[in-house]
Design an enzyme around this catalytic site. Structure first.
Site, PDB file in Angstrom:
ATOM      1  N   PRO A 154       0.832  -1.205   0.000  1.00 16.12           N
ATOM      2  CA  PRO A 154       0.000   0.000   0.000  1.00 16.12           C
ATOM      3  C   PRO A 154       0.868   1.257   0.000  1.00 16.12           C
ATOM      4  CG  PRO A 154      -0.706  -1.525   1.710  1.00 16.12           C
ATOM      5  CD  PRO A 154       0.604  -2.027   1.183  1.00 16.12           C
ATOM      6  N   PHE A 155       0.479   2.206  -0.826  1.00  8.10           N
ATOM      7  CA  PHE A 155       1.194   3.476  -0.956  1.00  8.10           C
ATOM      8  C   PHE A 155       0.190   4.590  -0.710  1.00  8.10           C
ATOM      9  CE2 PHE A 155       2.915   7.095  -3.167  1.00  8.10           C
ATOM     10  CZ  PHE A 155       4.278   6.992  -2.980  1.00  8.10           C
TER      11      PHE A 155
END
Length: 68
Positions: free
Chosen positions: A2-3
């Site tokens: 996840p970014f």
């Protein structure tokens, strides 16, 4: 992985480094809780956008703040 990218227009000298750390921790914890993500794989980026580089309703935030 996840970014998460948080964009902020700093006001009154903030956010402080402590507040940024709290944002990073809080957003990471939320990803773990809601999406069951591995905290070690979560990337959080905080971008501070200068008020001259951001506009609303055709005017820069810097200009709008000067009017108020």
């Amino acid at each position: 992985m996840p970014f998460i990218n948080i964009k902020l227009v700093p006001e009154n000298g903030g956010p402080t480094n402590e507040q940024k750390q709290q944002l990073i921790e809080g957003v990471s914890d939320l990803m773990v809780k809601v999406l069951n993500k591995n905290k070690a794989s979560i990337v959080v980026i905080i971008d501070e956008v200068d008020s001259n580089n951001y506009g609303l309703g055709g005017e820069s935030i810097h200009h709008l703040r000067q009017k108020n």
